[in-house]
Design a protein around this motif. Structure first.
Motif, PDB file in Angstrom:
ATOM      1  N   LEU A 124       0.844  -1.108   0.021  1.00  0.00           N
ATOM      2  CA  LEU A 124       0.084  -0.101   0.017  1.00  0.00           C
ATOM      3  C   LEU A 124       0.784   1.311   0.026  1.00  0.00           C
ATOM      4  CD1 LEU A 124      -2.946   1.256   0.425  1.00  0.00           C
ATOM      5  CD2 LEU A 124      -2.610   1.134   2.702  1.00  0.00           C
ATOM      6  N   ASP A 125       0.632   2.309  -0.796  1.00  0.00           N
ATOM      7  CA  ASP A 125       1.461   3.580  -1.045  1.00  0.00           C
ATOM      8  C   ASP A 125       1.108   4.250   0.425  1.00  0.00           C
ATOM      9  OD1 ASP A 125       2.920   5.179  -3.324  1.00  0.00           O
ATOM     10  OD2 ASP A 125       1.549   6.439  -1.821  1.00  0.00           O
ATOM     11  N   PRO A 126       2.153   4.634   0.960  1.00  0.00           N
ATOM     12  CA  PRO A 126       2.179   5.228   2.403  1.00  0.00           C
ATOM     13  C   PRO A 126       1.113   6.518   2.254  1.00  0.00           C
ATOM     14  CG  PRO A 126       4.426   4.882   1.535  1.00  0.00           C
ATOM     15  CD  PRO A 126       3.852   4.779   0.461  1.00  0.00           C
ATOM     16  N   SER A 127       1.035   7.043   1.103  1.00  0.00           N
ATOM     17  CA  SER A 127      -0.106   8.136   0.986  1.00  0.00           C
ATOM     18  C   SER A 127      -1.253   7.817   1.089  1.00  0.00           C
ATOM     19  CB  SER A 127       0.049   9.011  -0.321  1.00  0.00           C
ATOM     20  OG  SER A 127      -0.325   8.450  -1.390  1.00  0.00           O
ATOM     21  N   SER A 138      -6.070   0.712  -6.663  1.00  0.00           N
ATOM     22  CA  SER A 138      -5.295   1.555  -7.630  1.00  0.00           C
ATOM     23  C   SER A 138      -4.053   2.189  -6.478  1.00  0.00           C
ATOM     24  CB  SER A 138      -5.856   2.628  -8.195  1.00  0.00           C
ATOM     25  OG  SER A 138      -6.507   3.594  -7.314  1.00  0.00           O
ATOM     26  N   HIS A 139      -4.497   2.029  -5.271  1.00  0.00           N
ATOM     27  CA  HIS A 139      -3.521   2.401  -4.019  1.00  0.00           C
ATOM     28  C   HIS A 139      -2.211   1.477  -3.802  1.00  0.00           C
ATOM     29  CE1 HIS A 139      -5.975   6.131  -2.736  1.00  0.00           C
ATOM     30  NE2 HIS A 139      -6.621   5.634  -3.926  1.00  0.00           N
ATOM     31  N   TRP A 140      -2.368   0.138  -4.336  1.00  0.00           N
ATOM     32  CA  TRP A 140      -1.571  -0.799  -4.162  1.00  0.00           C
ATOM     33  C   TRP A 140      -0.383  -1.080  -5.253  1.00  0.00           C
ATOM     34  CZ3 TRP A 140      -1.724  -3.877   0.429  1.00  0.00           C
ATOM     35  CH2 TRP A 140      -2.707  -3.621   1.332  1.00  0.00           C
ATOM     36  N   CYS A 141       0.652  -1.534  -5.086  1.00  0.00           N
ATOM     37  CA  CYS A 141       1.471  -1.799  -6.098  1.00  0.00           C
ATOM     38  C   CYS A 141       2.554  -3.149  -5.678  1.00  0.00           C
ATOM     39  CB  CYS A 141       2.447  -0.744  -6.395  1.00  0.00           C
ATOM     40  SG  CYS A 141       3.746  -0.316  -5.120  1.00  0.00           S
ATOM     41  N   ALA A 142       2.891  -3.854  -6.571  1.00  0.00           N
ATOM     42  CA  ALA A 142       3.883  -4.725  -6.515  1.00  0.00           C
ATOM     43  C   ALA A 142       4.882  -4.273  -5.753  1.00  0.00           C
ATOM     44  CB  ALA A 142       4.107  -5.539  -7.660  1.00  0.00           C
ATOM     45  N   SER A 143       5.418  -4.705  -4.505  1.00  0.00           N
ATOM     46  CA  SER A 143       6.389  -4.015  -3.909  1.00  0.00           C
ATOM     47  C   SER A 143       7.825  -3.607  -4.561  1.00  0.00           C
ATOM     48  CB  SER A 143       7.019  -4.882  -2.444  1.00  0.00           C
ATOM     49  OG  SER A 143       7.980  -4.087  -1.867  1.00  0.00           O
ATOM     50  N   PRO A 144       8.373  -2.212  -4.604  1.00  0.00           N
ATOM     51  CA  PRO A 144       9.508  -1.876  -5.291  1.00  0.00           C
ATOM     52  C   PRO A 144      10.412  -2.179  -4.362  1.00  0.00           C
ATOM     53  CG  PRO A 144       8.310   0.114  -4.500  1.00  0.00           C
ATOM     54  CD  PRO A 144       7.497  -1.219  -4.258  1.00  0.00           C
ATOM     55  N   ALA A 145      10.474  -2.801  -3.285  1.00  0.00           N
ATOM     56  CA  ALA A 145      11.608  -2.882  -2.152  1.00  0.00           C
ATOM     57  C   ALA A 145      12.625  -3.976  -2.773  1.00  0.00           C
ATOM     58  CB  ALA A 145      11.062  -2.915  -1.124  1.00  0.00           C
ATOM     59  N   ALA A 146      13.568  -4.048  -2.217  1.00  0.00           N
ATOM     60  CA  ALA A 146      14.759  -5.126  -2.283  1.00  0.00           C
ATOM     61  C   ALA A 146      13.921  -6.228  -1.596  1.00  0.00           C
ATOM     62  CB  ALA A 146      15.943  -4.764  -1.896  1.00  0.00           C
ATOM     63  N   ASP A 153      11.766 -13.025  -2.532  1.00  0.00           N
ATOM     64  CA  ASP A 153      10.758 -12.150  -2.684  1.00  0.00           C
ATOM     65  C   ASP A 153      10.928 -10.714  -2.254  1.00  0.00           C
ATOM     66  OD1 ASP A 153       8.694 -14.360  -3.213  1.00  0.00           O
ATOM     67  OD2 ASP A 153       9.406 -15.018  -1.057  1.00  0.00           O
ATOM     68  N   LEU A 154      10.002  -9.908  -2.788  1.00  0.00           N
ATOM     69  CA  LEU A 154      10.250  -8.496  -2.524  1.00  0.00           C
ATOM     70  C   LEU A 154       9.398  -7.814  -1.471  1.00  0.00           C
ATOM     71  CD1 LEU A 154      10.602  -7.107  -6.143  1.00  0.00           C
ATOM     72  CD2 LEU A 154      12.462  -7.789  -4.764  1.00  0.00           C
ATOM     73  N   GLY A 155       9.740  -7.242  -0.639  1.00  0.00           N
ATOM     74  CA  GLY A 155       8.897  -6.370   0.172  1.00  0.00           C
ATOM     75  C   GLY A 155       9.567  -5.861   1.476  1.00  0.00           C
ATOM     76  N   THR A 156       8.871  -5.312   2.298  1.00  0.00           N
ATOM     77  CA  THR A 156       9.271  -4.687   3.647  1.00  0.00           C
ATOM     78  C   THR A 156       8.649  -5.273   4.941  1.00  0.00           C
ATOM     79  OG1 THR A 156       7.835  -2.673   3.418  1.00  0.00           O
ATOM     80  CG2 THR A 156      10.098  -2.650   2.392  1.00  0.00           C
ATOM     81  N   PRO A 157       8.554  -6.540   5.112  1.00  0.00           N
ATOM     82  CA  PRO A 157       7.540  -7.014   6.185  1.00  0.00           C
ATOM     83  C   PRO A 157       7.767  -6.301   7.474  1.00  0.00           C
ATOM     84  CG  PRO A 157       9.212  -8.664   5.384  1.00  0.00           C
ATOM     85  CD  PRO A 157       9.247  -7.296   4.524  1.00  0.00           C
ATOM     86  N   GLY A 158       6.778  -5.893   7.983  1.00  0.00           N
ATOM     87  CA  GLY A 158       6.894  -5.210   9.243  1.00  0.00           C
ATOM     88  C   GLY A 158       7.599  -3.893   9.217  1.00  0.00           C
ATOM     89  N   ALA A 159       7.848  -3.248   8.389  1.00  0.00           N
ATOM     90  CA  ALA A 159       8.677  -2.013   8.157  1.00  0.00           C
ATOM     91  C   ALA A 159       7.720  -1.114   7.157  1.00  0.00           C
ATOM     92  CB  ALA A 159      10.094  -2.226   7.672  1.00  0.00           C
ATOM     93  N   ALA A 160       8.198   0.185   7.080  1.00  0.00           N
ATOM     94  CA  ALA A 160       7.674   1.183   6.259  1.00  0.00           C
ATOM     95  C   ALA A 160       7.925   0.818   4.696  1.00  0.00           C
ATOM     96  CB  ALA A 160       8.254   2.478   6.443  1.00  0.00           C
ATOM     97  N   PRO A 162       7.991   1.550   0.678  1.00  0.00           N
ATOM     98  CA  PRO A 162       8.109   2.648  -0.030  1.00  0.00           C
ATOM     99  C   PRO A 162       7.094   3.072  -0.993  1.00  0.00           C
ATOM    100  CG  PRO A 162       8.998   0.618  -0.964  1.00  0.00           C
ATOM    101  CD  PRO A 162       8.207   0.354   0.374  1.00  0.00           C
ATOM    102  N   SER A 163       7.132   4.175  -1.479  1.00  0.00           N
ATOM    103  CA  SER A 163       6.150   4.638  -2.161  1.00  0.00           C
ATOM    104  C   SER A 163       6.010   4.105  -3.546  1.00  0.00           C
ATOM    105  CB  SER A 163       6.510   6.167  -2.711  1.00  0.00           C
ATOM    106  OG  SER A 163       6.146   6.983  -1.791  1.00  0.00           O
ATOM    107  N   CYS A 164       4.946   3.599  -3.937  1.00  0.00           N
ATOM    108  CA  CYS A 164       4.536   3.287  -5.345  1.00  0.00           C
ATOM    109  C   CYS A 164       5.063   3.948  -6.451  1.00  0.00           C
ATOM    110  CB  CYS A 164       2.987   2.682  -5.304  1.00  0.00           C
ATOM    111  SG  CYS A 164       2.410   1.419  -4.225  1.00  0.00           S
ATOM    112  N   PRO A 165       5.587   3.198  -7.347  1.00  0.00           N
ATOM    113  CA  PRO A 165       5.992   3.962  -8.568  1.00  0.00           C
ATOM    114  C   PRO A 165       4.625   4.445  -9.220  1.00  0.00           C
ATOM    115  CG  PRO A 165       6.589   1.766  -8.856  1.00  0.00           C
ATOM    116  CD  PRO A 165       5.789   1.928  -7.563  1.00  0.00           C
ATOM    117  N   ALA A 166       4.794   5.952 -10.166  1.00  0.00           N
ATOM    118  CA  ALA A 166       3.805   6.466 -10.662  1.00  0.00           C
ATOM    119  C   ALA A 166       3.467   5.572 -11.993  1.00  0.00           C
ATOM    120  CB  ALA A 166       4.218   7.689 -11.277  1.00  0.00           C
ATOM    121  N   PRO A 167       2.156   5.518 -12.234  1.00  0.00           N
ATOM    122  CA  PRO A 167       1.824   4.809 -13.401  1.00  0.00           C
ATOM    123  C   PRO A 167       2.787   4.820 -14.584  1.00  0.00           C
ATOM    124  CG  PRO A 167      -0.206   5.407 -12.462  1.00  0.00           C
ATOM    125  CD  PRO A 167       1.020   6.114 -11.774  1.00  0.00           C
TER     126      PRO A 167
END
Length: 169
Positions: A124-127, A138-146, A153-160, A162-167
């Motif tokens: 979920l985009d932090p905004s 539309s407020h969700w994206c495939a995680s852009p994290a490492a 698997d990509l993600g930030t389990p239990g942490a903030a 990152p913002s979703c990339p713009a379409p």
């Protein structure tokens, strides 16, 4: 909407067994203990949180299908809810407080609006950190994290998140 769902891994890279997880965020200025709350879907699966699980004020908590880091892709410690599984393409996840009060829910839809990518969490985009905004795919994206832990698997389990990339990015 005091506690909202902000990230979900339903479709791990390779075998999903023991590797599903989701995180929640406390939108308030006070800690909230989820002991006695239920995790459920709209069908027959449910689990009552049977131990203290305090989500700090303005913070995250991680709920994992399996608490063993050797089996779950190296996830950090979290609450183990073993008895609920999440569909990779279509399913739902509800947080239900005592008294059968639905506090938050998301319903993913095989990629129609929510992301459907193997090996990345739905993030979920932090905004959009509210119980109303997280209903909208539309407020969700495939995680852009490492990648995290020992998994690909990509993600930030239990942490903030990152913002979703713009379409189109």
């Amino acid at each position: 909407g005091d506690v909202i769902i902000t990230e979900v891994l339903t479709n791990a890279d390779g075998n999903d067994l023991n590797r599903e997880w989701f995180e929640v965020f406390n939108t308030t200025a006070a800690p909230i203990d989820l002991q006695g709350w239920q995790i459920a879907d709209l069908g027959s699966e449910s689990h009552t949180i049977n131990a203290p699980l305090v989500v700090p004020a303005g913070g995250f908590a991680l709920l994992v299908q399996n608490g063993d880091p050797l089996l779950n892709g190296g996830l950090p410690a979290g609450y183990d809810y073993a008895t609920v599984t999440m569909g990779n393409t279509v399913d739902e996840l509800l947080l239900i407080a005592p008294g059968n009060v639905v506090i938050d829910q998301i319903v993913w839809d095989d990629g129609a609006t929510f992301p459907d990518v193997a090996g990345a969490s739905m993030s979920l985009d932090p905004s959009a950190f509210s119980a109303l905004a997280n209903d909208d795919g539309s407020h969700w994206c495939a995680s852009p994290a490492a990648p995290y832990g020992s998994s690909a698997d990509l993600g930030t389990p239990g942490a903030a998140n990152p913002s979703c990339p713009a379409p189109g990015d």
